[in-house]
Motif scaffolding. Structure first.
Motif, PDB file in Angstrom:
ATOM      1  N   LYS A  88       0.843  -1.194   0.000  1.00 58.82           N
ATOM      2  CA  LYS A  88       0.000   0.000   0.000  1.00 58.82           C
ATOM      3  C   LYS A  88       0.877   1.242   0.000  1.00 58.82           C
ATOM      4  N   ILE A  89       0.641   2.108  -0.976  1.00 58.08           N
ATOM      5  CA  ILE A  89       1.355   3.379  -1.073  1.00 58.08           C
ATOM      6  C   ILE A  89       0.357   4.513  -0.929  1.00 58.08           C
ATOM      7  N   THR A  90       0.656   5.432  -0.030  1.00 56.55           N
ATOM      8  CA  THR A  90      -0.146   6.650   0.100  1.00 56.55           C
ATOM      9  C   THR A  90       0.625   7.810  -0.503  1.00 56.55           C
ATOM     10  N   VAL A  91      -0.078   8.611  -1.299  1.00 58.35           N
ATOM     11  CA  VAL A  91       0.490   9.844  -1.840  1.00 58.35           C
ATOM     12  C   VAL A  91      -0.263  11.003  -1.211  1.00 58.35           C
ATOM     13  N   VAL A  92       0.453  11.847  -0.476  1.00 58.87           N
ATOM     14  CA  VAL A  92      -0.166  12.982   0.199  1.00 58.87           C
ATOM     15  C   VAL A  92      -0.011  14.216  -0.685  1.00 58.87           C
TER      16      VAL A  92
ATOM     17  N   GLY B  62     -13.123  16.329  -2.743  1.00 59.83           N
ATOM     18  CA  GLY B  62     -13.499  15.976  -4.103  1.00 59.83           C
ATOM     19  C   GLY B  62     -12.330  15.824  -5.064  1.00 59.83           C
ATOM     20  N   VAL B  63     -11.267  16.566  -4.847  1.00 61.52           N
ATOM     21  CA  VAL B  63     -10.138  16.528  -5.784  1.00 61.52           C
ATOM     22  C   VAL B  63      -9.438  15.164  -5.784  1.00 61.52           C
ATOM     23  N   PRO B  64      -9.010  14.631  -4.633  1.00 55.75           N
ATOM     24  CA  PRO B  64      -8.370  13.314  -4.685  1.00 55.75           C
ATOM     25  C   PRO B  64      -9.336  12.221  -5.142  1.00 55.75           C
ATOM     26  N   GLN B  65     -10.608  12.333  -4.760  1.00 59.25           N
ATOM     27  CA  GLN B  65     -11.580  11.335  -5.181  1.00 59.25           C
ATOM     28  C   GLN B  65     -11.764  11.347  -6.699  1.00 59.25           C
ATOM     29  N   GLY B  66     -11.885  12.545  -7.250  1.00 59.66           N
ATOM     30  CA  GLY B  66     -12.088  12.663  -8.690  1.00 59.66           C
ATOM     31  C   GLY B  66     -10.883  12.201  -9.493  1.00 59.66           C
ATOM     32  N   LYS B  67      -9.680  12.606  -9.048  1.00 51.10           N
ATOM     33  CA  LYS B  67      -8.474  12.210  -9.783  1.00 51.10           C
ATOM     34  C   LYS B  67      -8.229  10.712  -9.662  1.00 51.10           C
ATOM     35  N   ALA B  68      -8.472  10.154  -8.483  1.00 50.85           N
ATOM     36  CA  ALA B  68      -8.276   8.719  -8.293  1.00 50.85           C
ATOM     37  C   ALA B  68      -9.240   7.915  -9.162  1.00 50.85           C
ATOM     38  N   LEU B  69     -10.488   8.351  -9.217  1.00 55.96           N
ATOM     39  CA  LEU B  69     -11.475   7.655 -10.048  1.00 55.96           C
ATOM     40  C   LEU B  69     -11.082   7.729 -11.511  1.00 55.96           C
TER      41      LEU B  69
ATOM     42  N   ASP C  94      -3.696  -3.483 -12.548  1.00 56.11           N
ATOM     43  CA  ASP C  94      -4.674  -4.001 -11.595  1.00 56.11           C
ATOM     44  C   ASP C  94      -4.608  -3.327 -10.231  1.00 56.11           C
ATOM     45  N   SER C  95      -3.713  -2.390 -10.036  1.00 55.13           N
ATOM     46  CA  SER C  95      -3.653  -1.678  -8.757  1.00 55.13           C
ATOM     47  C   SER C  95      -4.939  -0.894  -8.535  1.00 55.13           C
ATOM     48  N   SER C  96      -5.440  -0.924  -7.311  1.00 57.74           N
ATOM     49  CA  SER C  96      -6.598  -0.082  -6.997  1.00 57.74           C
ATOM     50  C   SER C  96      -6.103   1.325  -6.694  1.00 57.74           C
ATOM     51  N   VAL C  97      -6.941   2.311  -6.983  1.00 55.17           N
ATOM     52  CA  VAL C  97      -6.614   3.711  -6.714  1.00 55.17           C
ATOM     53  C   VAL C  97      -7.831   4.354  -6.062  1.00 55.17           C
ATOM     54  N   ILE C  98      -7.671   4.847  -4.840  1.00 54.52           N
ATOM     55  CA  ILE C  98      -8.777   5.546  -4.188  1.00 54.52           C
ATOM     56  C   ILE C  98      -8.327   6.928  -3.757  1.00 54.52           C
ATOM     57  N   GLY C  99      -9.280   7.849  -3.701  1.00 47.71           N
ATOM     58  CA  GLY C  99      -9.014   9.193  -3.225  1.00 47.71           C
ATOM     59  C   GLY C  99      -9.756   9.445  -1.935  1.00 47.71           C
ATOM     60  N   THR C 100      -9.198  10.260  -1.067  1.00 44.63           N
ATOM     61  CA  THR C 100      -9.798  10.476   0.239  1.00 44.63           C
ATOM     62  C   THR C 100      -9.346  11.795   0.848  1.00 44.63           C
ATOM     63  N   ASN C 101     -10.109  12.256   1.853  1.00 39.61           N
ATOM     64  CA  ASN C 101      -9.699  13.385   2.691  1.00 39.61           C
ATOM     65  C   ASN C 101      -9.446  12.929   4.118  1.00 39.61           C
ATOM     66  N   ASP C 102      -9.543  11.622   4.347  1.00 40.17           N
ATOM     67  CA  ASP C 102      -9.473  11.062   5.692  1.00 40.17           C
ATOM     68  C   ASP C 102      -8.220  10.206   5.858  1.00 40.17           C
ATOM     69  N   TYR C 103      -7.365  10.583   6.804  1.00 43.00           N
ATOM     70  CA  TYR C 103      -6.124   9.837   7.018  1.00 43.00           C
ATOM     71  C   TYR C 103      -6.361   8.408   7.487  1.00 43.00           C
ATOM     72  N   ALA C 104      -7.537   8.122   7.985  1.00 42.25           N
ATOM     73  CA  ALA C 104      -7.845   6.746   8.390  1.00 42.25           C
ATOM     74  C   ALA C 104      -7.741   5.795   7.204  1.00 42.25           C
ATOM     75  N   ASP C 105      -8.020   6.304   6.005  1.00 45.21           N
ATOM     76  CA  ASP C 105      -7.936   5.468   4.800  1.00 45.21           C
ATOM     77  C   ASP C 105      -6.501   5.155   4.403  1.00 45.21           C
ATOM     78  N   THR C 106      -5.546   5.853   4.995  1.00 47.12           N
ATOM     79  CA  THR C 106      -4.134   5.609   4.674  1.00 47.12           C
ATOM     80  C   THR C 106      -3.493   4.600   5.617  1.00 47.12           C
ATOM     81  N   ALA C 107      -4.257   4.093   6.564  1.00 47.97           N
ATOM     82  CA  ALA C 107      -3.708   3.234   7.623  1.00 47.97           C
ATOM     83  C   ALA C 107      -2.929   2.055   7.056  1.00 47.97           C
TER      84      ALA C 107
END
Length: 326
Positions: free
Chosen positions: A18-22, A51-58, A70-83
């Motif tokens: 899992k890689i998080t990009v901040v 909306g920006v990370p969600q839109g770009k990730a989608l 096949d890598s999944s890409v999700i966008g979020t504003n919540d650091y809990a999703d980066t756990a």
């Protein structure tokens, strides 16, 4: 035809990296997209703007059938999703604008990097941090101090980008394949960086044997001015394709345990006569993060230039310390 779920005890054995990009700006989004294309890991893109990370990730994920990843890409504003991220790339911060030096960015971006680092550490205490935010040498120092991580897990992206620019200029000057060109750049990420022509080669031949001194010097000067040149051309932004590609090359070396020797911003404790500062040096990157620092034999002139670069970095660090962020 029906699709039936088949329960298997082996279905959950493999856990993808899992890689998080901040930061979902140009650099962060480019890095996230390239990492996904290389299938390095599942990608989380996080930003404070809703909306920006969600839109770009989608958008990235919808390209996967075409780009065949096949890598999944999700966008979020919540650091809990980066756990439980294995690796975190920090690009958050304001970009340099025309007339601004990297030093002008310091107070604003130091605060941003400090806050980001605290949030990341709270959710991924075992991750490796790759810092891209400018002024780089001071920002990676900030991340080290705030995180409390050992130095091998906090690395800055600078030399890969600077060397890539130098390689591009060499290839263009000599009209040769970029694949034959290698370059090394030491020191701080900025005007005082130290390109090393003796260690910069075309098919193993030093460029000092292929070009006259004035052309070598011109390439070195353009390399040091590489970021500012793009800022002047864009007028409303800064480079992002090459920085994004550069940090992904570092991420790939770590995630795939490639043991690659790359010029990175590393915390020095005696190497090159430097103690307690981040500076660009040749590093071995692998699953452990920074696994070794390669010490080159420098000439008196090269050592003098490196010392001058260190002085500039030390001034930035002094200014960061004065902010009392850690």
């Amino acid at each position: 035809m029906r699709w039936s779920d088949i329960k298997s005890s082996e279905s959950s054995v493999f856990t993808p990296k899992k890689i998080t990009v901040v930061g979902a700006g140009n650099v962060g989004a480019t890095a996230a997209f390239l990492a996904a294309q290389k299938e390095l890991a599942d990608i989380v893109l996080i930003d404070v703007v809703e909306g920006v990370p969600q839109g770009k990730a989608l958008d990235m994920y919808e390209s996967s059938p075409i780009q065949r990843f096949d890598s999944s890409v999700i966008g979020t504003n919540d650091y809990a999703d980066t756990a439980d991220s294995d690796l975190v790339i920090i690009t958050a911060g304001i970009a340099r604008k025309p007339g601004m030096s990297r030093n002008d960015l310091l107070s604003i971006n130091a605060g941003i990097v400090a806050e980001v680092t605290r949030n990341i550490v709270a959710h991924s205490p075992n991750c490796i941090l790759l810092v891209v935010t400018n002024p780089l040498d001071a920002m990676v120092y900030t991340a080290l101090k705030v995180s409390g991580f050992p130095k091998h897990r906090v690395i800055g992206m600078a030399g890969v980008l600077d060397a890539a620019r130098m390689r591009a200029f060499i290839a263009d000057e000599l009209q040769v394949s970029i694949n034959n060109v290698h370059a090394f750049v030491l020191g701080g990420h900025g005007d005082t960086m130290v390109p090393l022509p003796r260690y910069s080669t075309v098919a193993g031949i030093p460029i000092t044997e292929l070009l006259p001194d004035e052309r070598v010097q011109a390439i070195c000067e353009r390399t040091a001015d590489g970021g500012a040149e793009i800022v002047r051309l864009l007028k409303t932004g800064s480079a992002f394709y090459a920085p994004g590609a550069s940090v992904v090359q570092m991420a790939e070396a770590i995630i795939r345990d490639n043991k690659r020797i790359l010029p990175c911003c590393a915390y020095l404790e005696g190497e090159y006569g430097v103690d307690g500062y981040y500076l660009g040096v040749p590093c071995k990157l692998g699953a452990g993060g920074l696994e070794a620092i390669v010490e080159l034999d420098l000439t008196e002139d090269e050592q003098r230039d490196l010392s001058r670069s260190l002085e500039a970095v030390a001034e930035l660090v002094k200014a960061v310390d004065a902010l009392r962020l850690y």
